[in-house]
Design an enzyme around this catalytic site. Structure first.
Site, PDB file in Angstrom:
ATOM      1  N   LYS A   1      52.617  38.588   2.219  1.00  0.00           N
ATOM      2  CA  LYS A   1      52.787  37.239   2.907  1.00  0.00           C
ATOM      3  C   LYS A   1      51.531  36.817   3.530  1.00  0.00           C
ATOM      4  O   LYS A   1      51.316  35.579   3.708  1.00  0.00           O
ATOM      5  CB  LYS A   1      53.933  37.415   3.834  1.00  0.00           C
ATOM      6  CG  LYS A   1      55.027  37.724   3.328  1.00  0.00           C
ATOM      7  CD  LYS A   1      56.257  37.754   4.353  1.00  0.00           C
ATOM      8  CE  LYS A   1      57.694  37.844   3.726  1.00  0.00           C
ATOM      9  NZ  LYS A   1      58.828  37.944   4.915  1.00  0.00           N
TER      10      LYS A   1
ATOM     11  N   ASP B   1      61.196  31.995   7.265  1.00  0.00           N
ATOM     12  CA  ASP B   1      62.038  33.124   7.926  1.00  0.00           C
ATOM     13  C   ASP B   1      62.281  32.836   9.201  1.00  0.00           C
ATOM     14  O   ASP B   1      63.638  33.334   9.453  1.00  0.00           O
ATOM     15  CB  ASP B   1      61.027  34.526   7.968  1.00  0.00           C
ATOM     16  CG  ASP B   1      60.745  35.244   6.634  1.00  0.00           C
ATOM     17  OD1 ASP B   1      61.480  35.184   5.811  1.00  0.00           O
ATOM     18  OD2 ASP B   1      59.597  35.918   6.367  1.00  0.00           O
TER      19      ASP B   1
HETATM   20  P1  NAP Z   1      55.831  44.872  11.345  1.00  0.00           P
HETATM   21  O1  NAP Z   1      55.010  43.645  11.250  1.00  0.00           O
HETATM   22  O2  NAP Z   1      55.336  46.310  10.534  1.00  0.00           O
HETATM   23  O3  NAP Z   1      56.311  45.243  12.637  1.00  0.00           O
HETATM   24  C1  NAP Z   1      57.096  46.078  13.176  1.00  0.00           C
HETATM   25  C2  NAP Z   1      57.232  46.161  14.629  1.00  0.00           C
HETATM   26  O4  NAP Z   1      58.293  47.099  14.760  1.00  0.00           O
HETATM   27  C3  NAP Z   1      56.123  46.358  15.590  1.00  0.00           C
HETATM   28  O5  NAP Z   1      56.370  45.399  16.831  1.00  0.00           O
HETATM   29  C4  NAP Z   1      56.186  47.904  16.127  1.00  0.00           C
HETATM   30  O6  NAP Z   1      55.559  48.162  17.081  1.00  0.00           O
HETATM   31  C5  NAP Z   1      57.904  48.005  16.130  1.00  0.00           C
HETATM   32  N1  NAP Z   1      57.962  49.399  15.638  1.00  0.00           N
HETATM   33  C6  NAP Z   1      57.792  49.953  14.557  1.00  0.00           C
HETATM   34  N2  NAP Z   1      58.396  51.395  14.497  1.00  0.00           N
HETATM   35  C7  NAP Z   1      58.711  51.238  15.690  1.00  0.00           C
HETATM   36  C8  NAP Z   1      59.490  52.393  16.593  1.00  0.00           C
HETATM   37  N3  NAP Z   1      59.694  53.796  16.033  1.00  0.00           N
HETATM   38  N4  NAP Z   1      59.862  52.236  17.851  1.00  0.00           N
HETATM   39  C9  NAP Z   1      59.729  51.001  18.386  1.00  0.00           C
HETATM   40  N5  NAP Z   1      58.952  50.078  17.751  1.00  0.00           N
HETATM   41  C10 NAP Z   1      58.491  50.265  16.539  1.00  0.00           C
HETATM   42  O7  NAP Z   1      57.325  44.658  10.482  1.00  0.00           O
HETATM   43  P2  NAP Z   1      57.982  43.240  10.095  1.00  0.00           P
HETATM   44  O8  NAP Z   1      57.684  42.572   8.822  1.00  0.00           O
HETATM   45  O9  NAP Z   1      57.926  42.393  11.421  1.00  0.00           O
HETATM   46  O10 NAP Z   1      59.483  43.874   9.766  1.00  0.00           O
HETATM   47  C11 NAP Z   1      60.574  44.460  10.660  1.00  0.00           C
HETATM   48  C12 NAP Z   1      61.725  44.669  10.105  1.00  0.00           C
HETATM   49  O11 NAP Z   1      62.356  43.438   9.804  1.00  0.00           O
HETATM   50  C13 NAP Z   1      61.608  45.547   8.642  1.00  0.00           C
HETATM   51  O12 NAP Z   1      62.809  46.625   8.745  1.00  0.00           O
HETATM   52  C14 NAP Z   1      61.901  44.526   7.454  1.00  0.00           C
HETATM   53  O13 NAP Z   1      62.857  45.067   6.549  1.00  0.00           O
HETATM   54  C15 NAP Z   1      63.068  43.518   8.388  1.00  0.00           C
HETATM   55  N6  NAP Z   1      62.844  42.240   8.063  1.00  0.00           N
HETATM   56  C16 NAP Z   1      64.118  41.547   7.655  1.00  0.00           C
HETATM   57  C17 NAP Z   1      64.093  40.188   7.017  1.00  0.00           C
HETATM   58  C18 NAP Z   1      65.558  39.603   6.668  1.00  0.00           C
HETATM   59  O14 NAP Z   1      65.522  38.662   5.889  1.00  0.00           O
HETATM   60  N7  NAP Z   1      66.556  39.964   7.416  1.00  0.00           N
HETATM   61  C19 NAP Z   1      62.993  39.427   6.954  1.00  0.00           C
HETATM   62  C20 NAP Z   1      61.807  40.104   7.353  1.00  0.00           C
HETATM   63  C21 NAP Z   1      61.626  41.373   7.870  1.00  0.00           C
HETATM   64  P3  NAP Z   1      54.034  48.336  17.295  1.00  0.00           P
HETATM   65  O15 NAP Z   1      53.204  47.012  17.676  1.00  0.00           O
HETATM   66  O16 NAP Z   1      53.840  49.275  18.496  1.00  0.00           O
HETATM   67  O17 NAP Z   1      53.504  49.085  16.266  1.00  0.00           O
END
Ligand code: NAP
Length: 276
Positions: A66, A103
């Site tokens: 992305k 998104d």
């Molecule tokens: P990302 O950029 O990797 O961000 C992850 C976030 O979660 C960061 O703020 C991270 O905190 C936090 N985090 C990770 N592990 C954690 C834990 N064990 N405890 C507490 N906080 C934690 O991921 P993303 O792209 O934003 O995606 C996040 C989720 O959304 C994924 O599961 C993805 O599949 C889902 N998603 C769904 C859609 C949909 O269409 N429904 C669209 C996009 C994404 P730190 O800053 O401390 O690392």
């Protein structure tokens, strides 16, 4: 020439986008197709050049491309520039490829009626949270608090998007009664155990809305916990379908059926979940 669309990513076999777009194309009698394409991590530039050469009418971009795709497109919509990520590419009539991000707006559409006075708590400060916070700001919602495991990452989001305030997960948990809408955006949603809750919900406000952007499982541990308090809960399928519907309308000029699609995907994922 017959139109064709695609989704590029790695991995890509799990993506629900091909089913969703193929169904909508059929429902609307549009003579076009949509295919998933697995792209090797170091072959993005060649993949984009091939899509352009083969006249792809537009494509979706998913993990991990992305951000990386931005330099290979002809133009980037202002919102996608601010978010720093593209999930949709549109081919214009003069053969330019423009990047958009649907998104965040997709997520907000999945919430149903809300008002700018609502106090919003975002849990997580990653890529998905960034798109959602940006979309809220664009729509005039400024009462936004971002709680994150690593506080500095929440502060970066607040500073860069110039909206809201950053807090720790503990602070969010201790002041939960302030918030009308709580949005779980960490991958913790994908785990089912109770230890997978980023915050406890004891102080949840009556009539709050609790959302989790994860849709597999359909009911995450966080939503299960929220259901105990009899509040409205929303899973991530709505975000997936509404961002897809926005993309579909950019490509085809018509908005497809979202409610029917959410039901279809719930059945495909083997569940009986109803957002309520
Ligand atoms: P990302 O950029 O990797 O961000 C992850 C976030 O979660 C960061 O703020 C991270 O905190 C936090 N985090 C990770 N592990 C954690 C834990 N064990 N405890 C507490 N906080 C934690 O991921 P993303 O792209 O934003 O995606 C996040 C989720 O959304 C994924 O599961 C993805 O599949 C889902 N998603 C769904 C859609 C949909 O269409 N429904 C669209 C996009 C994404 P730190 O800053 O401390 O690392």
């Amino acid at each position: 020439m017959k139109k064709w669309f695609a989704v590029i990513g790695n991995p890509i076999s799990h993506s629900l986008s091909p089913t969703m777009h193929e169904t909508w194309l059929k429902q609307m009698n549009l003579d076009a197709s949509y295919i998933p394409i697995h792209v090797e991590q170091d072959k993005l530039e060649q993949a984009v050049e091939s899509l352009k050469l083969l006249g792809c009418s537009g494509w979706n971009v998913t993990i991990p491309f992305k951000e990386a795709i931005i330099p290979f497109l002809d133009e980037i919509d202002d919102s996608a520039v601010e978010i720093g990520a593209v999930n949709t590419v549109v081919k214009t009539t003069d053969n330019k490829y423009i990047g958009y991000n649907t998104d965040g707006l997709g997520f907000i559409e999945s919430l149903g009626p809300i008002v700018p006075q609502h106090n919003i708590l975002m849990i997580g400060a990653g890529g998905a949270a960034r798109g959602i916070v940006h979309a809220f700001k664009r729509l005039g919602y400024t009462h936004i608090t971002i709680a994150n495991r690593t506080l500095v990452n929440a502060n970066v989001l607040v500073d860069e998007l110039m909206v809201g305030q950053a807090v720790t997960l503990e602070e969010a948990e201790n002041t939960l009664e302030k918030f009308d809408i709580i949005i779980q955006t960490t991958p913790l949603g994908m785990k089912s155990s109770e230890s997978a809750l980023p915050i406890q919900l004891n102080r949840l406000k009556e009539h709050a809305i609790v959302a989790d952007i994860v849709y597999n499982p359909l009911v995450t541990a966080f939503l299960k916990e929220a259901m105990k308090y009899n509040v409205r809960t929303i899973n991530g399928l709505g975000m997936l379908v509404h961002q897809g519907a926005l993309t579909f309308s950019y490509w085809n000029g018509v908005k497809p059926d979202t409610d029917g699609m959410i039901q279809q995907l719930i059945e495909q994922l083997g569940g009986s979940y109803v957002n309520r």
